[in-house]
Design an enzyme around this catalytic site. Sequence first.
Site, PDB file in Angstrom:
ATOM      1  N   ASP A  31       0.863  -1.188   0.000  1.00 48.45           N
ATOM      2  CA  ASP A  31       0.000   0.000   0.000  1.00 48.45           C
ATOM      3  C   ASP A  31       0.900   1.238   0.000  1.00 48.45           C
ATOM      4  O   ASP A  31       1.886   1.316   0.738  1.00 48.45           O
ATOM      5  CB  ASP A  31      -0.904  -0.017   1.240  1.00 48.45           C
ATOM      6  CG  ASP A  31      -2.037   0.986   1.120  1.00 48.45           C
ATOM      7  OD1 ASP A  31      -3.210   0.545   1.090  1.00 48.45           O
ATOM      8  OD2 ASP A  31      -1.768   2.209   1.072  1.00 48.45           O
ATOM      9  N   ILE A  32       0.534   2.199  -0.816  1.00 47.88           N
ATOM     10  CA  ILE A  32       1.378   3.392  -0.984  1.00 47.88           C
ATOM     11  C   ILE A  32       1.329   4.292   0.258  1.00 47.88           C
ATOM     12  O   ILE A  32       2.249   5.080   0.483  1.00 47.88           O
ATOM     13  CB  ILE A  32       0.955   4.146  -2.274  1.00 47.88           C
ATOM     14  CG1 ILE A  32       2.086   4.977  -2.824  1.00 47.88           C
ATOM     15  CG2 ILE A  32      -0.296   4.976  -2.061  1.00 47.88           C
ATOM     16  CD1 ILE A  32       1.874   5.448  -4.260  1.00 47.88           C
ATOM     17  N   GLU A  97     -12.101   3.294  -1.365  1.00 45.29           N
ATOM     18  CA  GLU A  97     -11.773   4.324  -2.358  1.00 45.29           C
ATOM     19  C   GLU A  97     -11.575   3.727  -3.747  1.00 45.29           C
ATOM     20  O   GLU A  97     -11.839   4.389  -4.746  1.00 45.29           O
ATOM     21  CB  GLU A  97     -10.483   5.046  -1.961  1.00 45.29           C
ATOM     22  CG  GLU A  97     -10.652   5.919  -0.731  1.00 45.29           C
ATOM     23  CD  GLU A  97      -9.327   6.424  -0.187  1.00 45.29           C
ATOM     24  OE1 GLU A  97      -8.275   6.150  -0.807  1.00 45.29           O
ATOM     25  OE2 GLU A  97      -9.355   7.076   0.863  1.00 45.29           O
ATOM     26  N   VAL A  98     -11.066   2.508  -3.791  1.00 44.94           N
ATOM     27  CA  VAL A  98     -10.796   1.865  -5.080  1.00 44.94           C
ATOM     28  C   VAL A  98     -11.788   0.714  -5.247  1.00 44.94           C
ATOM     29  O   VAL A  98     -11.800  -0.225  -4.425  1.00 44.94           O
ATOM     30  CB  VAL A  98      -9.349   1.339  -5.162  1.00 44.94           C
ATOM     31  CG1 VAL A  98      -9.091   0.710  -6.527  1.00 44.94           C
ATOM     32  CG2 VAL A  98      -8.347   2.474  -4.900  1.00 44.94           C
ATOM     33  N   HIS A 102     -10.288  -5.679  -2.926  1.00 40.34           N
ATOM     34  CA  HIS A 102      -8.927  -5.905  -2.425  1.00 40.34           C
ATOM     35  C   HIS A 102      -8.973  -6.184  -0.934  1.00 40.34           C
ATOM     36  O   HIS A 102      -9.818  -5.655  -0.214  1.00 40.34           O
ATOM     37  CB  HIS A 102      -8.028  -4.702  -2.722  1.00 40.34           C
ATOM     38  CG  HIS A 102      -8.585  -3.392  -2.261  1.00 40.34           C
ATOM     39  ND1 HIS A 102      -9.567  -2.723  -2.970  1.00 40.34           N
ATOM     40  CD2 HIS A 102      -8.341  -2.646  -1.166  1.00 40.34           C
ATOM     41  CE1 HIS A 102      -9.877  -1.615  -2.329  1.00 40.34           C
ATOM     42  NE2 HIS A 102      -9.165  -1.541  -1.230  1.00 40.34           N
ATOM     43  N   HIS A 104      -6.951  -5.865   2.517  1.00 40.56           N
ATOM     44  CA  HIS A 104      -5.833  -5.219   3.224  1.00 40.56           C
ATOM     45  C   HIS A 104      -5.210  -6.237   4.173  1.00 40.56           C
ATOM     46  O   HIS A 104      -5.928  -6.924   4.918  1.00 40.56           O
ATOM     47  CB  HIS A 104      -6.340  -4.042   4.066  1.00 40.56           C
ATOM     48  CG  HIS A 104      -6.813  -2.867   3.285  1.00 40.56           C
ATOM     49  ND1 HIS A 104      -6.040  -1.743   3.092  1.00 40.56           N
ATOM     50  CD2 HIS A 104      -7.992  -2.630   2.657  1.00 40.56           C
ATOM     51  CE1 HIS A 104      -6.726  -0.861   2.383  1.00 40.56           C
ATOM     52  NE2 HIS A 104      -7.920  -1.370   2.115  1.00 40.56           N
TER      53      HIS A 104
HETATM   54  P1  AMP Z   1      -9.598   1.249   0.098  1.00 39.67           P
HETATM   55  O1  AMP Z   1      -9.741   2.474   0.942  1.00 39.67           O
HETATM   56  O2  AMP Z   1      -9.996  -0.009   0.824  1.00 39.67           O
HETATM   57  O3  AMP Z   1     -10.255   1.390  -1.256  1.00 39.67           O
HETATM   58  O4  AMP Z   1      -8.051   1.081  -0.124  1.00 39.67           O
HETATM   59  C1  AMP Z   1      -7.363   1.630  -1.200  1.00 39.67           C
HETATM   60  C2  AMP Z   1      -5.917   1.623  -0.794  1.00 39.67           C
HETATM   61  O5  AMP Z   1      -5.125   1.817  -1.955  1.00 39.67           O
HETATM   62  C3  AMP Z   1      -5.530   2.741   0.188  1.00 39.67           C
HETATM   63  O6  AMP Z   1      -5.057   2.170   1.402  1.00 39.67           O
HETATM   64  C4  AMP Z   1      -4.462   3.532  -0.559  1.00 39.67           C
HETATM   65  O7  AMP Z   1      -3.409   3.971   0.278  1.00 39.67           O
HETATM   66  C5  AMP Z   1      -3.979   2.512  -1.584  1.00 39.67           C
HETATM   67  N1  AMP Z   1      -3.400   3.090  -2.784  1.00 39.67           N
HETATM   68  C6  AMP Z   1      -3.836   4.160  -3.492  1.00 39.67           C
HETATM   69  N2  AMP Z   1      -3.060   4.360  -4.580  1.00 39.67           N
HETATM   70  C7  AMP Z   1      -2.113   3.393  -4.565  1.00 39.67           C
HETATM   71  C8  AMP Z   1      -1.001   3.057  -5.417  1.00 39.67           C
HETATM   72  N3  AMP Z   1      -0.730   3.764  -6.509  1.00 39.67           N
HETATM   73  N4  AMP Z   1      -0.242   1.993  -5.069  1.00 39.67           N
HETATM   74  C9  AMP Z   1      -0.512   1.274  -3.955  1.00 39.67           C
HETATM   75  N5  AMP Z   1      -1.538   1.532  -3.120  1.00 39.67           N
HETATM   76  C10 AMP Z   1      -2.330   2.576  -3.418  1.00 39.67           C
END
Ligand code: AMP
Length: 112
Positions: A31-32, A97-98, A102, A104
């Site tokens: 995770d970034i 957010e994505v 996925h 965690h």
């Molecule tokens: P969620 O809030 O469950 O959708 O998690 C999305 C996660 O993706 C967050 O913890 C972000 O920090 C992570 N994230 C966003 N952009 C990137 C990226 N380019 N590479 C790796 N992780 C990312």
Amino acid sequence: MAERTLFHKIRDREIPATVVYEDDDVLAFKDIHPKAPTHLLFIAKKDADFVPSIDDLSEKTAHVPLLLIRKAQQFAKEHDISGYQLRFHVGKGGGQEVFYLHLHFLSEQKID
Ligand code: AMP
């Protein structure tokens, strides 16, 4: 076809990520914005396994969360991680957010 998400682009190597595990079914990357010393994201790779969120699971995709959990468990074992947390954020209200399902993986233990 639905819009491709950030994780489609990471999966297809259009956007860089630190990949820590990959096989035919699953990709795991760091995770970034890590919330723990080890913070990884596990995604299913196959288009047939794509589902935006736990909220969207169907009979066809019901196996996907278990696939991700099983790979996370195997990863922990291989890296001698004895304690960890597994989380799915579900929907905007659940902090998601994505919209590419996925898992965690968080641990206070660091991987090399
Ligand atoms: P969620 O809030 O469950 O959708 O998690 C999305 C996660 O993706 C967050 O913890 C972000 O920090 C992570 N994230 C966003 N952009 C990137 C990226 N380019 N590479 C790796 N992780 C990312």
